[in-house]
Design a protein around this motif. Structure first.
Motif, mmCIF file in Angstrom:
data_model
loop_
_atom_site.group_PDB
_atom_site.id
_atom_site.type_symbol
_atom_site.label_atom_id
_atom_site.label_comp_id
_atom_site.label_asym_id
_atom_site.label_seq_id
_atom_site.Cartn_x
_atom_site.Cartn_y
_atom_site.Cartn_z
ATOM 1 N N GLY A 27 9.604 -7.385 -1.860
ATOM 2 C CA GLY A 27 9.655 -6.901 -0.482
ATOM 3 C C GLY A 27 8.270 -6.795 0.127
ATOM 4 N N THR A 28 8.185 -6.047 1.185
ATOM 5 C CA THR A 28 6.918 -5.828 1.877
ATOM 6 C C THR A 28 6.570 -4.345 1.809
ATOM 7 O OG1 THR A 28 8.118 -5.562 3.965
ATOM 8 C CG2 THR A 28 7.294 -7.753 3.464
ATOM 9 N N TRP A 29 5.332 -4.022 2.078
ATOM 10 C CA TRP A 29 4.937 -2.620 2.130
ATOM 11 C C TRP A 29 3.835 -2.443 3.164
ATOM 12 C CZ3 TRP A 29 0.054 -0.741 0.168
ATOM 13 C CH2 TRP A 29 -0.731 -1.723 -0.459
ATOM 14 N N THR A 30 3.573 -1.201 3.509
ATOM 15 C CA THR A 30 2.591 -0.918 4.551
ATOM 16 C C THR A 30 1.385 -0.203 3.952
ATOM 17 O OG1 THR A 30 4.306 -0.715 6.244
ATOM 18 C CG2 THR A 30 2.164 0.295 6.726
ATOM 19 N N PRO A 31 0.253 -0.902 3.827
ATOM 20 C CA PRO A 31 -0.964 -0.206 3.397
ATOM 21 C C PRO A 31 -1.520 0.640 4.545
ATOM 22 C CG PRO A 31 -1.341 -2.582 3.616
ATOM 23 C CD PRO A 31 0.065 -2.327 4.030
ATOM 24 N N THR A 32 -1.916 1.832 4.256
ATOM 25 C CA THR A 32 -2.456 2.730 5.292
ATOM 26 C C THR A 32 -3.778 3.313 4.824
ATOM 27 O OG1 THR A 32 -1.143 4.541 4.380
ATOM 28 C CG2 THR A 32 -0.199 3.346 6.236
ATOM 29 N N ASP A 33 -4.490 3.821 5.755
ATOM 30 C CA ASP A 33 -5.794 4.412 5.434
ATOM 31 C C ASP A 33 -5.601 5.769 4.765
ATOM 32 O OD1 ASP A 33 -8.546 5.080 5.432
ATOM 33 O OD2 ASP A 33 -8.237 6.209 7.305
ATOM 34 N N GLY A 34 -6.184 5.907 3.598
ATOM 35 C CA GLY A 34 -6.088 7.180 2.883
ATOM 36 C C GLY A 34 -7.433 7.863 2.755
ATOM 37 N N SER A 35 -8.373 7.449 3.570
ATOM 38 C CA SER A 35 -9.725 8.018 3.460
ATOM 39 C C SER A 35 -9.852 9.361 4.138
ATOM 40 C CB SER A 35 -10.738 7.044 4.069
ATOM 41 O OG SER A 35 -10.567 6.975 5.486
ATOM 42 N N GLY A 36 -8.901 9.687 4.985
ATOM 43 C CA GLY A 36 -8.996 10.912 5.760
ATOM 44 C C GLY A 36 -9.581 10.684 7.133
ATOM 45 N N ALA A 37 -9.986 9.457 7.408
ATOM 46 C CA ALA A 37 -10.598 9.156 8.709
ATOM 47 C C ALA A 37 -9.558 8.732 9.741
ATOM 48 C CB ALA A 37 -11.643 8.049 8.546
ATOM 49 N N SER A 38 -8.309 8.682 9.311
ATOM 50 C CA SER A 38 -7.213 8.325 10.226
ATOM 51 C C SER A 38 -7.464 6.985 10.900
ATOM 52 C CB SER A 38 -6.990 9.432 11.280
ATOM 53 O OG SER A 38 -6.664 10.649 10.651
ATOM 54 N N LEU A 39 -7.838 6.021 10.116
ATOM 55 C CA LEU A 39 -8.091 4.683 10.658
ATOM 56 C C LEU A 39 -6.771 3.922 10.769
ATOM 57 C CD1 LEU A 39 -11.206 3.708 8.495
ATOM 58 C CD2 LEU A 39 -11.167 4.796 10.767
ATOM 59 N N GLY A 98 22.709 -7.542 11.824
ATOM 60 C CA GLY A 98 23.105 -6.610 10.778
ATOM 61 C C GLY A 98 22.986 -7.154 9.370
ATOM 62 N N ASP A 99 22.445 -8.355 9.235
ATOM 63 C CA ASP A 99 22.272 -8.923 7.902
ATOM 64 C C ASP A 99 21.028 -8.336 7.239
ATOM 65 O OD1 ASP A 99 24.488 -10.557 8.284
ATOM 66 O OD2 ASP A 99 23.275 -12.139 9.230
ATOM 67 N N SER A 100 21.154 -8.064 5.958
ATOM 68 C CA SER A 100 20.021 -7.503 5.235
ATOM 69 C C SER A 100 18.923 -8.540 5.092
ATOM 70 C CB SER A 100 20.468 -7.025 3.850
ATOM 71 O OG SER A 100 19.347 -6.529 3.126
ATOM 72 N N LEU A 101 17.700 -8.121 5.345
ATOM 73 C CA LEU A 101 16.554 -9.028 5.238
ATOM 74 C C LEU A 101 15.642 -8.644 4.085
ATOM 75 C CD1 LEU A 101 15.650 -9.347 9.047
ATOM 76 C CD2 LEU A 101 16.930 -10.961 7.619
ATOM 77 N N GLY A 102 16.044 -7.614 3.326
ATOM 78 C CA GLY A 102 15.227 -7.232 2.179
ATOM 79 C C GLY A 102 14.679 -5.823 2.306
ATOM 80 N N TRP A 103 13.642 -5.572 1.487
ATOM 81 C CA TRP A 103 13.133 -4.202 1.364
ATOM 82 C C TRP A 103 11.713 -4.077 1.935
ATOM 83 C CZ3 TRP A 103 17.282 -1.729 0.144
ATOM 84 C CH2 TRP A 103 18.203 -2.258 -0.770
ATOM 85 N N HIS A 104 11.421 -2.865 2.332
ATOM 86 C CA HIS A 104 10.056 -2.519 2.716
ATOM 87 C C HIS A 104 9.760 -1.151 2.122
ATOM 88 C CE1 HIS A 104 6.388 -2.720 5.160
ATOM 89 N NE2 HIS A 104 6.532 -1.393 5.286
ATOM 90 N N ARG A 105 8.553 -1.026 1.566
ATOM 91 C CA ARG A 105 8.215 0.232 0.894
ATOM 92 C C ARG A 105 6.951 0.843 1.469
ATOM 93 N NH1 ARG A 105 10.362 1.794 -4.041
ATOM 94 N NH2 ARG A 105 12.047 0.444 -4.819
ATOM 95 N N THR A 106 6.871 2.146 1.299
ATOM 96 C CA THR A 106 5.654 2.870 1.625
ATOM 97 C C THR A 106 5.633 4.127 0.752
ATOM 98 O OG1 THR A 106 4.280 3.769 3.415
ATOM 99 C CG2 THR A 106 6.630 4.283 3.482
#
Lengths: 368, 80
Positions: free
Chosen positions: A255-267, B27-35
């Motif tokens: 799948g995909t994921w969202t990298p975010t700033d963890g430095s505390g600078a709120s970038l 409405g079709d599933s396109l996969g996963w996203h994580r955080t």
């Protein structure tokens, strides 16, 4: 003279009646004795010496005081070689033994028959034989109870529904059976797996086996997962069903994921791209982010890692390149959701050093 | 518009890992996203980053209801 044909015996009367004091002639005497001999010889003797020459009418019946059980054709009170004709009823007080064939020209009525013992048979024979001697049918009564049926020839059910090739299927206790069609052969080839498809067996062309190896033409679902309709492969459950077996692959996810700033600078990053793949307990991710213009002196840190890190030590290394600045590593500690970017000397990279630059990194680690 | 739906929230020692399912407009599933949100982290800020990231790919923002669920779970986990 003798009998007149109606049972009356007429004595010869020649020289009779005799007269007292006169001589009876020999002729008269001989005629008389001849008549007597004829009459006595014609009569039935009680000791059985006489064989009758015609049917004897017994207007009042025959009584015999002989007490015997007739067990064959030479015993019993009445013995006849030619049979007994009875114009009306035959009453048997005890047992009727018939060693030959009993033919009933009218419907016989067995008044003592019961539902539990309709026809009795000698136990040594163990059977009741019904022979059809004509063109009609042998018919059992409605709903007969047959405790144990042992058929030695084919059973034909003439009036029941059903078509050729069908078989009776039990409806369960107390429920009438029904006819159903059973394919003569399961179908398919010898390499196809057979399965029950809504009551009908058939082969599936998409899954085959040669006895030791199995082939699926598209996808296989494990752990109750619905096999993907896309492509070919193994579909795992959306939620991992972890196996403790060291040789069992129990999960796969991408799948995909969202990298975010963890430095505390709120970038806020731009140009974000990030993907991951999890194979069993192995997690692998890649990412790309572009830092905004910043003078922050805080250490760079990327947060939002897709899976929990369970590696039992700190500083899990990865790789990260900050374009136009330096190459280094991104590290993370056990249990944390993010990691720091360090240069190839092991020193932290500051946000200001990554300002407006694009960082690209990758890392693998152990998760659950 | 493509949408996102909360699929899984996993509480770990130092972070909460979140999985979202991506859906097409049909409405079709396109996969996963994580955080992931580290313990005590800013949940709204993290979802804002997710929305910004996936919004550029045509996804609607994560619903307020799903974010509220994560907050409820996080509050319970981080206060225990």
């Amino acid at each position: 003279m003798s009998y007149n044909g109606s049972g009356t015996f007429n004595i010869n009367t020649t020289g009779q009646p005799v007269v007292a004091g006169t001589v009876i002639t020999a002729t008269a005497f001989n005629l008389l004795t001849a008549d007597l001999a004829t009459g006595l010889t014609t009569a039935i003797t009680k000791d059985g010496q006489t064989a009758t020459t015609a049917r004897i009418p017994f207007a009042q019946g025959i009584n015999s005081t002989l007490v015997t059980d007739s067990t064959n054709t030479t015993s019993g009170s009445i013995i006849t070689a030619g049979g007994v004709g009875i114009a009306k009823a035959l009453y048997v007080g005890t047992t009727a033994n018939v060693t030959g064939v009993a033919t009933f020209s009218a419907q016989p009525i067995f008044s003592s028959l019961t539902a539990s013992s309709a026809v009795a048979t000698d136990a040594s024979k163990g059977l009741v034989s019904v022979t059809n001697t004509g063109t009609g049918n042998n018919v059992l009564a409605t709903a007969p109870t047959i405790a144990s049926l042992n058929l030695t020839t084919a059973l034909t059910i003439a009036s029941a529904a059903g078509t050729a090739g069908q078989a009776l299927t039990s409806g369960g206790s107390g429920v009438a059976p029904t006819w159903s069609t059973i394919a003569a052969t399961p179908g398919g080839s010898t390499t196809q797996l057979q399965y029950n498809n809504a009551g009908a067996f058939g082969g599936i062309s998409g899954v085959t086996t040669d006895g030791t190896r199995m082939t699926a033409s598209t996808t296989i679902g494990v752990g109750a997962a619905t096999p993907s309709t896309s492509g070919a492969g193994i579909t795992f459950p959306a939620t991992q069903s972890a196996s403790s077996n060291a040789n069992t692959l129990d999960d796969y996810e991408e799948g995909t994921w969202t990298p975010t700033d963890g430095s505390g600078a709120s970038l806020s990053f731009t140009n974000v791209e990030a993907t991951y793949t999890k194979i069993g307990r192995f997690a692998f991710f890649e990412f790309q982010v572009t830092y905004p213009s910043t003078a922050s002196g805080a250490d760079t840190r990327i947060n939002g890692f897709p899976f929990n890190n369970v590696d039992n030590y700190e500083g899990k290394p990865g790789v990260c390149i900050v374009s136009g600045f330096a190459s280094g590593f991104i590290t993370q500690k056990q249990g944390q959701g993010g990691g720091y970017i360090v240069n190839d000397s092991g020193s932290n990279v500051f946000n200001s050093q990554a300002s407006t630059r694009t960082a690209r990194g990758a890392q693998y680690y152990t998760t659950t | 518009m493509k949408t996102l739906k909360l699929s899984q929230t996993e509480i770990n020692d130092n972070a909460i890992h979140i999985r979202l399912e991506k859906f097409s407009s049909d409405g079709d599933s396109l996969g996963w996203h994580r955080t992931a949100i580290e313990t005590g982290g800013d949940i709204d800020a993290q979802f804002a980053a997710v929305n910004a990231h996936l919004g550029s790919q045509g996804y609607a923002s994560v619903s307020a209801e799903d974010i509220a669920k994560v907050k409820t779970i996080a509050t319970a986990a981080w206060s225990s």
